[in-house]
Enzyme design. Structure first.
Site, PDB file in Angstrom:
ATOM      1  N   LYS A   1       0.962  -1.316  -0.139  1.00 31.18           N
ATOM      2  CA  LYS A   1       0.231  -0.034   0.304  1.00 31.18           C
ATOM      3  C   LYS A   1       0.960   1.324  -0.317  1.00 31.18           C
ATOM      4  O   LYS A   1       1.972   0.789   0.271  1.00 31.18           O
ATOM      5  CB  LYS A   1      -1.036   0.159   1.163  1.00 31.18           C
ATOM      6  CG  LYS A   1      -0.466   0.060   2.618  1.00 31.18           C
ATOM      7  CD  LYS A   1      -1.530  -0.359   3.638  1.00 31.18           C
ATOM      8  CE  LYS A   1      -0.380  -0.551   5.111  1.00 31.18           C
ATOM      9  NZ  LYS A   1      -0.817   0.617   5.707  1.00 31.18           N
TER      10      LYS A   1
ATOM     11  N   TYR B   1      16.246  30.816   3.761  1.00 30.74           N
ATOM     12  CA  TYR B   1      15.087  31.422   4.704  1.00 30.74           C
ATOM     13  C   TYR B   1      15.204  31.438   5.929  1.00 30.74           C
ATOM     14  O   TYR B   1      15.393  30.045   6.659  1.00 30.74           O
ATOM     15  CB  TYR B   1      13.790  30.663   3.811  1.00 30.74           C
ATOM     16  CG  TYR B   1      13.255  30.475   3.023  1.00 30.74           C
ATOM     17  CD1 TYR B   1      13.263  31.268   1.921  1.00 30.74           C
ATOM     18  CD2 TYR B   1      12.576  28.989   1.729  1.00 30.74           C
ATOM     19  CE1 TYR B   1      12.866  31.431   0.941  1.00 30.74           C
ATOM     20  CE2 TYR B   1      12.939  29.446   0.903  1.00 30.74           C
ATOM     21  CZ  TYR B   1      12.100  30.306   0.422  1.00 30.74           C
ATOM     22  OH  TYR B   1      11.312  30.594  -1.221  1.00 30.74           O
TER      23      TYR B   1
HETATM   24  C1  LIG Z   1      -3.902  -4.288   7.558  1.00 28.94           C
HETATM   25  C2  LIG Z   1      -2.384  -4.251   7.480  1.00 28.94           C
HETATM   26  N1  LIG Z   1      -1.818  -5.877   7.687  1.00 28.94           N
HETATM   27  C3  LIG Z   1      -0.351  -5.179   7.491  1.00 28.94           C
HETATM   28  C4  LIG Z   1       0.465  -3.980   7.268  1.00 28.94           C
HETATM   29  C5  LIG Z   1       1.854  -3.662   7.205  1.00 28.94           C
HETATM   30  O1  LIG Z   1       2.224  -3.516   8.581  1.00 28.94           O
HETATM   31  P1  LIG Z   1       4.013  -3.578   8.744  1.00 28.94           P
HETATM   32  O2  LIG Z   1       4.649  -2.453   7.706  1.00 28.94           O
HETATM   33  O3  LIG Z   1       4.348  -3.185  10.076  1.00 28.94           O
HETATM   34  O4  LIG Z   1       4.248  -4.610   8.473  1.00 28.94           O
HETATM   35  C6  LIG Z   1      -0.400  -3.140   7.547  1.00 28.94           C
HETATM   36  C7  LIG Z   1      -0.205  -1.668   7.417  1.00 28.94           C
HETATM   37  O5  LIG Z   1       0.060  -0.827   8.697  1.00 28.94           O
HETATM   38  C8  LIG Z   1      -2.239  -3.134   7.783  1.00 28.94           C
HETATM   39  O6  LIG Z   1      -2.457  -1.706   7.563  1.00 28.94           O
END
Ligand SMILES: Cc1ncc(COP(=O)(O)O)c(C=O)c1O
Length: 380
Positions: free
Chosen positions: A40, A273
């Site tokens: 994601k 700045y």
């Molecule tokens: C439902 C879910 N599973 C897995 C993960 C993976 O998390 P991580 O990057 O801590 O492994 C996330 C990320 O936030 C998540 O929202």
């Protein structure tokens, strides 16, 4: 061409993937725990398409994304792997049946975190004469989305009545998996186990149970079930200092640019700045075309460092949207066109997202995700 780029080393991704795999399955390949690579947020800033392609080639069983837009974009390059959408289903402006038909066409796996969603998917899938694959989300304590674990059994019983849903999975997500204090994570896990036991006794079989993100993979062995969902570990970072070095990881992204302008300024000259930095002597200042518009945080103004030719140079003054300036000293070997390392590591210097996160008082996740779209990703 703009010299600012994120170099992403797919060999290192492979190394991290194999470290996770060996850790969860044992070196001899014992066990069949599946891996859902979490991609994601543009694969935590690394580029969803290329990272996903590589993960699939390495044998990842699922890819996890946050929402349906990410999933549809991903499907265009990954024609037939499992894509699990963690987010809620927001009823689109399209006609509902056209929307569900589109999601079915892209062959996505939905998270069901409410009866509304279950009903919606069941009804429109039925009208299309299809079944929708779903994973049921259980809230065991994070209080984000999911059926409250205490009342989940009744809801799941209900969902089993929906004939146009294929219940492939059930999962939960931890609030404190990376913490040295495991008490709340264990509490969540126990609640989840109790629910699974109730379902088992009632004969409600769900093939894929999962709960472990990166923290839980390293910290909570009983959380693996049928599948784990690593995100951060894949990208080469540990979710907390407590878990450092439990497995061997290599950060896969180097954020780089080049020195494109050098000037010599008098002593007591202010840089950038707000005039937050003054030279103490007549000295060289190098300008580098990267700034907070590229996702390199303004919080590093005056305290961050950048690597050139194996040496670290301090950031001089405020980081601007498109530029930062480096203090190169009274005499300097640095030349226009020299490579500058802003995040990541080379043979001499470590500027990992975890180190930067400490400076910015945040977590490595946020440092990685911040790398802006305008930064070209180069895959090695
Ligand atoms: C439902 C879910 N599973 C897995 C993960 C993976 O998390 P991580 O990057 O801590 O492994 C996330 C990320 O936030 C998540 O929202």
């Amino acid at each position: 061409m703009n010299p600012t780029r994120a170099e992403i080393d797919l060999k290192k991704l492979e190394h991290n993937y194999n470290s996770i795999k060996d850790f969860i399955r044992g070196k001899n390949g014992r066990g069949k725990v599946k891996i859902c690579g979490v991609v994601k947020a543009n694969a935590y800033g690394h580029g969803i398409q290329e990272i996903s392609r590589k993960l699939i080639s390495l044998g990842a069983d699922y890819l996890g994304v946050a929402n349906y837009d990410e999933a549809i974009k991903l499907r265009s390059v990954i024609p037939d792997s499992n894509i699990l959408v963690f987010g809620t289903l927001i009823h689109s402006k399209l006609k509902p049946s056209a929307y569900v038909s589109k999601l079915l066409k892209y062959n996505l796996i939905a998270t069901v975190a409410s009866l509304d969603t279950a009903k919606f998917l069941d009804y429109y899938s039925g009208r299309l004469g299809r079944k929708f694959k779903v994973h049921i989300k259980i809230d065991t304590g994070l209080k984000r989305i999911g059926f409250d674990v205490k009342r989940a059994f009744k809801n799941i019983e209900h969902i089993f009545g929906y004939k146009n849903l294929e219940i492939e999975g059930i999962y939960t997500h931890f609030a404190t998996s990376e913490s040295g204090d495991k008490s709340f994570a264990k509490h969540q896990l126990n609640r989840f186990y109790d629910l699974l036991e109730m379902l088992r006794k009632a004969g409600m079989k769900i093939p894929i149970v999962h709960s472990a993100n990166s923290g839980a993979i390293l910290n909570i062995k009983d959380s693996f079930f049928d599948m784990v969902r690593p995100g951060l570990l894949l990208y080469g970072y540990y979710p907390s200092d407590d878990l450092r070095n439990k497995i061997d990881l290599k950060p896969i992204m180097n954020l780089k640019s080049k020195v494109t302008y050098i000037k010599r300024v008098d002593a007591n000259t202010s840089i950038s700045y707000g005039r937050k930095f003054f030279t103490d002597k007549r000295s060289f200042i190098g300008s580098v075309p990267i700034g907070y518009g590229d996702g390199y945080w303004r919080a590093f103004s005056n305290i961050g460092k950048a690597g050139i030719g194996g040496r670290l140079y301090p950031i001089a003054g405020t980081i601007t949207m498109d530029w930062l300036m480096l203090y190169l000293g009274v005499k300097s070997p640095v030349r226009i066109g020299d490579d500058v390392l802003l995040m990541g590591s080379d043979d001499e210097n470590y500027l990992g997202a975890d180190k930067l996160a400490k400076i910015a008082k945040t977590i490595p996740y946020e440092i990685l995700c911040a790398v802006a779209d305008r930064v070209q990703r180069v895959y090695i």
